[in-house]
Design a protein around this motif. Structure first.
Motif, PDB file in Angstrom:
ATOM      1  N   ALA A  93       0.832  -1.206   0.000  1.00 11.92           N
ATOM      2  CA  ALA A  93       0.000   0.000   0.000  1.00 11.92           C
ATOM      3  C   ALA A  93       0.863   1.251   0.000  1.00 11.92           C
ATOM      4  CB  ALA A  93      -0.928  -0.003   1.213  1.00 11.92           C
ATOM      5  N   VAL A  94       1.937   1.245   0.797  1.00 17.69           N
ATOM      6  CA  VAL A  94       2.840   2.393   0.831  1.00 17.69           C
ATOM      7  C   VAL A  94       3.565   2.525  -0.504  1.00 17.69           C
ATOM      8  CG1 VAL A  94       4.874   3.397   1.939  1.00 17.69           C
ATOM      9  CG2 VAL A  94       3.125   2.270   3.321  1.00 17.69           C
ATOM     10  N   ALA A  95       4.043   1.397  -1.049  1.00 22.70           N
ATOM     11  CA  ALA A  95       4.752   1.439  -2.328  1.00 22.70           C
ATOM     12  C   ALA A  95       3.853   1.945  -3.450  1.00 22.70           C
ATOM     13  CB  ALA A  95       5.291   0.052  -2.666  1.00 22.70           C
ATOM     14  N   LEU A  96       2.560   1.723  -3.341  1.00 26.87           N
ATOM     15  CA  LEU A  96       1.631   2.178  -4.375  1.00 26.87           C
ATOM     16  C   LEU A  96       1.392   3.676  -4.288  1.00 26.87           C
ATOM     17  CD1 LEU A  96      -0.460   1.581  -6.632  1.00 26.87           C
ATOM     18  CD2 LEU A  96      -2.133   1.206  -4.802  1.00 26.87           C
ATOM     19  N   THR A  97       1.129   4.175  -3.090  1.00 24.57           N
ATOM     20  CA  THR A  97       0.725   5.579  -2.927  1.00 24.57           C
ATOM     21  C   THR A  97       1.856   6.483  -2.476  1.00 24.57           C
ATOM     22  OG1 THR A  97       0.002   5.134  -0.650  1.00 24.57           O
ATOM     23  CG2 THR A  97      -1.635   4.897  -2.393  1.00 24.57           C
ATOM     24  N   GLY A  98       2.966   5.931  -1.988  1.00 25.55           N
ATOM     25  CA  GLY A  98       4.103   6.748  -1.584  1.00 25.55           C
ATOM     26  C   GLY A  98       4.199   6.928  -0.086  1.00 25.55           C
ATOM     27  N   SER A  99       5.126   7.762   0.325  1.00 26.08           N
ATOM     28  CA  SER A  99       5.404   8.010   1.732  1.00 26.08           C
ATOM     29  C   SER A  99       4.129   8.307   2.519  1.00 26.08           C
ATOM     30  CB  SER A  99       6.377   9.186   1.861  1.00 26.08           C
ATOM     31  OG  SER A  99       6.439   9.656   3.190  1.00 26.08           O
ATOM     32  N   THR A 100       4.048   7.768   3.717  1.00 27.81           N
ATOM     33  CA  THR A 100       2.882   8.021   4.558  1.00 27.81           C
ATOM     34  C   THR A 100       2.841   9.457   5.062  1.00 27.81           C
ATOM     35  OG1 THR A 100       4.106   7.213   6.498  1.00 27.81           O
ATOM     36  CG2 THR A 100       2.748   5.624   5.305  1.00 27.81           C
ATOM     37  N   HIS A 101       3.920  10.209   4.876  1.00 30.07           N
ATOM     38  CA  HIS A 101       3.983  11.586   5.359  1.00 30.07           C
ATOM     39  C   HIS A 101       3.732  12.612   4.267  1.00 30.07           C
ATOM     40  CE1 HIS A 101       5.402  10.420   9.332  1.00 30.07           C
ATOM     41  NE2 HIS A 101       6.193   9.561   8.734  1.00 30.07           N
ATOM     42  N   ASN A 102       4.182  12.337   3.034  1.00 34.02           N
ATOM     43  CA  ASN A 102       4.004  13.365   1.991  1.00 34.02           C
ATOM     44  C   ASN A 102       3.682  12.788   0.613  1.00 34.02           C
ATOM     45  OD1 ASN A 102       6.440  12.261   1.202  1.00 34.02           O
ATOM     46  ND2 ASN A 102       7.658  14.077   1.663  1.00 34.02           N
ATOM     47  N   TYR A 103       3.388  11.474   0.534  1.00 28.83           N
ATOM     48  CA  TYR A 103       2.934  10.840  -0.710  1.00 28.83           C
ATOM     49  C   TYR A 103       3.989  10.846  -1.822  1.00 28.83           C
ATOM     50  CZ  TYR A 103      -1.260  12.192   1.842  1.00 28.83           C
ATOM     51  OH  TYR A 103      -2.174  12.414   2.833  1.00 28.83           O
ATOM     52  N   ALA A 104       5.241  11.052  -1.474  1.00 27.40           N
ATOM     53  CA  ALA A 104       6.294  11.062  -2.484  1.00 27.40           C
ATOM     54  C   ALA A 104       6.742   9.633  -2.808  1.00 27.40           C
ATOM     55  CB  ALA A 104       7.497  11.867  -1.984  1.00 27.40           C
ATOM     56  N   ASP A 105       7.204   9.429  -4.036  1.00 27.91           N
ATOM     57  CA  ASP A 105       7.880   8.201  -4.467  1.00 27.91           C
ATOM     58  C   ASP A 105       6.975   6.995  -4.689  1.00 27.91           C
ATOM     59  OD1 ASP A 105      10.365   9.379  -4.528  1.00 27.91           O
ATOM     60  OD2 ASP A 105      10.845   8.854  -2.468  1.00 27.91           O
ATOM     61  N   GLY A 106       5.670   7.153  -4.610  1.00 29.72           N
ATOM     62  CA  GLY A 106       4.794   6.017  -4.843  1.00 29.72           C
ATOM     63  C   GLY A 106       4.808   5.557  -6.290  1.00 29.72           C
ATOM     64  N   LEU A 107       4.268   4.372  -6.522  1.00 32.98           N
ATOM     65  CA  LEU A 107       4.234   3.818  -7.877  1.00 32.98           C
ATOM     66  C   LEU A 107       3.427   4.705  -8.813  1.00 32.98           C
ATOM     67  CD1 LEU A 107       4.735   1.524  -9.921  1.00 32.98           C
ATOM     68  CD2 LEU A 107       2.639   0.436  -9.038  1.00 32.98           C
ATOM     69  N   VAL A 108       2.282   5.204  -8.344  1.00 34.80           N
ATOM     70  CA  VAL A 108       1.448   6.062  -9.201  1.00 34.80           C
ATOM     71  C   VAL A 108       2.243   7.282  -9.655  1.00 34.80           C
ATOM     72  CG1 VAL A 108      -0.604   7.515  -9.258  1.00 34.80           C
ATOM     73  CG2 VAL A 108      -0.694   5.282  -8.140  1.00 34.80           C
ATOM     74  N   TRP A 109       2.924   7.924  -8.714  1.00 34.17           N
ATOM     75  CA  TRP A 109       3.716   9.104  -9.060  1.00 34.17           C
ATOM     76  C   TRP A 109       4.841   8.749 -10.034  1.00 34.17           C
ATOM     77  CZ3 TRP A 109       3.668  14.149  -9.143  1.00 34.17           C
ATOM     78  CH2 TRP A 109       4.877  14.833  -9.338  1.00 34.17           C
ATOM     79  N   SER A 110       5.551   7.681  -9.773  1.00 34.68           N
ATOM     80  CA  SER A 110       6.698   7.309 -10.610  1.00 34.68           C
ATOM     81  C   SER A 110       6.263   6.992 -12.033  1.00 34.68           C
ATOM     82  CB  SER A 110       7.426   6.112  -9.991  1.00 34.68           C
ATOM     83  OG  SER A 110       7.897   6.423  -8.694  1.00 34.68           O
ATOM     84  N   LEU A 111       5.134   6.304 -12.178  1.00 34.32           N
ATOM     85  CA  LEU A 111       4.642   6.001 -13.524  1.00 34.32           C
ATOM     86  C   LEU A 111       4.215   7.272 -14.254  1.00 34.32           C
ATOM     87  CD1 LEU A 111       2.583   2.722 -12.936  1.00 34.32           C
ATOM     88  CD2 LEU A 111       4.868   2.959 -13.928  1.00 34.32           C
ATOM     89  N   MET A 112       3.673   8.245 -13.540  1.00 29.15           N
ATOM     90  CA  MET A 112       3.322   9.511 -14.185  1.00 29.15           C
ATOM     91  C   MET A 112       4.568  10.248 -14.660  1.00 29.15           C
ATOM     92  SD  MET A 112      -0.028  11.220 -12.379  1.00 29.15           S
ATOM     93  CE  MET A 112       0.737  11.545 -10.797  1.00 29.15           C
ATOM     94  N   MET A 113       5.675  10.138 -13.914  1.00 31.21           N
ATOM     95  CA  MET A 113       6.926  10.762 -14.358  1.00 31.21           C
ATOM     96  C   MET A 113       7.399  10.128 -15.666  1.00 31.21           C
ATOM     97  SD  MET A 113       7.682  13.193 -12.267  1.00 31.21           S
ATOM     98  CE  MET A 113       5.902  13.453 -12.416  1.00 31.21           C
ATOM     99  N   LEU A 114       7.301   8.815 -15.753  1.00 35.11           N
ATOM    100  CA  LEU A 114       7.688   8.150 -17.004  1.00 35.11           C
ATOM    101  C   LEU A 114       6.741   8.537 -18.135  1.00 35.11           C
ATOM    102  CD1 LEU A 114       8.738   4.541 -15.937  1.00 35.11           C
ATOM    103  CD2 LEU A 114      10.159   6.568 -16.257  1.00 35.11           C
TER     104      LEU A 114
END
Length: 457
Positions: A93-114
């Motif tokens: 769940a964390v890997a999907l949405t990112g850091s529990t504090h600021n939502y950085a680095d999640g899978l959704v975000w990383s795929l949008m960067m690509l």
């Protein structure tokens, strides 16, 4: 016309995308998510309208395209590794949405960067002027950011993060001035390739305002590159960079002696404490990579598990160096799954101190990538970087920007606050020297670029 302006507009606006009613880093990251998603959907729609003969059935021919277009293969391979890293993460769940504090680095975000990089790459293959437009948009935005940073320092108060103190400035829309310096490094790097002295000066000005050592290192790399590839231009660029840094430092010095109480602060640039602290970050990160070498931990997961990879003596030394606990010894580390580590310290007078730490980062972009996506992801990331740096010989703005910011990333890391503009530039760099340009009446890629970025006579 809209397609021509889409990604330059994205690059210009990106650092200013915030939620004004929510002055927090988590709010900024959420705003970036929405902004990037909007442009990705709009960019994909416009590309479809620009190619009405394209059908979904053409996706069946994608494997054949990947064999002939290595950039596409690298982007899709990295996307696949990101997905696998999240699926096999100990905290999906964390890997999907990112850091529990600021939502950085999640899978959704990383795929949008690509996706941003892919769309800009495809647009560049259609329109070879795209990299220059994107670069100009980025420099324009970074220059405005530098002027806002100067205003913050001179006024002694923040423009967005209302709880910041004068000693924290400049911030503008970034969580701290170190990360803001990274965007100024990117601005200066791109401006060097564009031969834009104002962008070069203002980028250096921002780094001087923040007194950032990694930023100074990156500027030195830029100056040496310019001297090597275009000596006469390199002398001018070095002078402009030095003038910008000096002006920024002078502004901080003046503000610290102005009428605003507490306005400005001059940091000791040669202080070794930050570097010594990074050694512990790097040691923990290397231990984390050794524990999960192939696919890593997924984004946002390792920041809660890092104490497991340092010995007690290292943790005590880290706390002394980073937080000044010279009169305390470590009793226990509470590190429940999914929770931030909590340190119990006993001071020399017998009293106890509880210290909760969150948002651990390796402070090295390459270690960060290895932690998130493993050695497979790191290898693909480096391959994309090397491909984007092919224009260095001609001082292509995308290549000079990528080189500068990754020199900075030796001691820092990418955050969503500036990452979208970086990947847009990266996509432009990946397509700027592509084979299609050599076949579309533009002449050889080298000749096309040399005519624009060769040494000034």
């Amino acid at each position: 016309m809209i397609l021509k302006l889409l990604w330059p507009t994205f690059a210009f606006l990106y650092p200013f995308v915030v939620l004004p009613w929510l002055p927090s880093h988590a709010g900024v990251v959420l705003a970036k998510h929405g902004f990037v998603l909007l442009f990705v959907l709009l960019g994909a729609l416009l590309e479809m309208l620009a190619h009405p003969a394209t059908r979904l059935g053409h996706l069946l021919h994608l494997p054949r395209k990947l064999r002939t277009q290595p950039v596409l293969a690298l982007l899709f391979a990295l996307a696949l590794v990101m997905v696998l890293a999240a699926l096999f993460s100990p905290e999906r769940a964390v890997a999907l949405t990112g850091s529990t504090h600021n939502y950085a680095d999640g899978l959704v975000w990383s795929l949008m960067m690509l996706a941003v990089a892919l769309l800009v790459y495809l647009r560049t293959r259609e329109d070879p002027e795209t990299p220059r437009r994107v670069a100009f948009g980025l420099v324009l935005g970074g220059s405005l950011l530098a002027l806002l940073a100067l205003a913050e320092v001179l006024m002694g108060r923040p423009l967005f993060y209302v709880r910041a103190t004068p000693a924290d400035l400049p911030l503008v829309t970034f969580p701290q001035k170190g990360h803001l310096s990274g965007y100024f490094v990117l601005t200066a790097g791109v401006a060097l390739g564009l031969r834009n002295p104002w962008g070069l000066f203002l980028g250096a000005l921002g780094i001087g305002l923040a007194f950032n050592r990694a930023g100074l290192l990156a500027l030195a790399v830029l100056a040496l590159l310019a001297l090597w590839r275009a000596p006469r231009y390199g002398l001018l660029a070095g002078l402009v960079l030095a003038l910008g840094v000096g002006t920024g430092m002078g502004a901080v010095w003046l503000a610290s002696r102005g009428p605003v109480e507490g306005g400005g602060t001059v940091r000791e640039v040669a202080s070794p404490s930050t570097f010594l602290t990074r050694l512990y970050y790097w040691k923990a990160a290397l231990g984390g990579m050794a524990a999960r070498p192939l696919l890593g931990w997924g984004g946002g997961v390792f920041e809660q598990r890092w104490p497991q990879f340092l010995h007690k003596e290292d943790l005590e030394a880290f706390l002394r160096t980073e937080f000044g606990y010279t009169d305390a010894s470590l009793v226990e580390v509470a590190n429940a799954p999914g929770g931030d580590p909590v340190f119990l310290l006993r001071k020399d007078d017998g009293s106890f101190v509880r210290l909760r730490l969150y948002l651990f980062r390796a402070h090295n972009q390459f270690l960060e990538v290895g932690l998130k996506w493993g050695l497979l992801g790191l290898g693909l990331y480096l391959a994309l970087l090397l491909w984007g740096l092919r224009g260095l010989a001609g001082l292509h703005p995308a290549a000079t920007g990528l080189l500068a910011v990754h020199a900075f990333f030796l001691f820092w890391f990418a955050l969503p606050d500036g990452e979208g503009a970086l990947w847009a530039l990266w996509g432009a760099g990946l397509g700027a020297l592509g084979p299609l340009m050599a076949k579309s009446g533009q002449g050889s890629p080298e000749g096309h670029q040399a005519g624009r970025t060769g040494e000034v006579p």
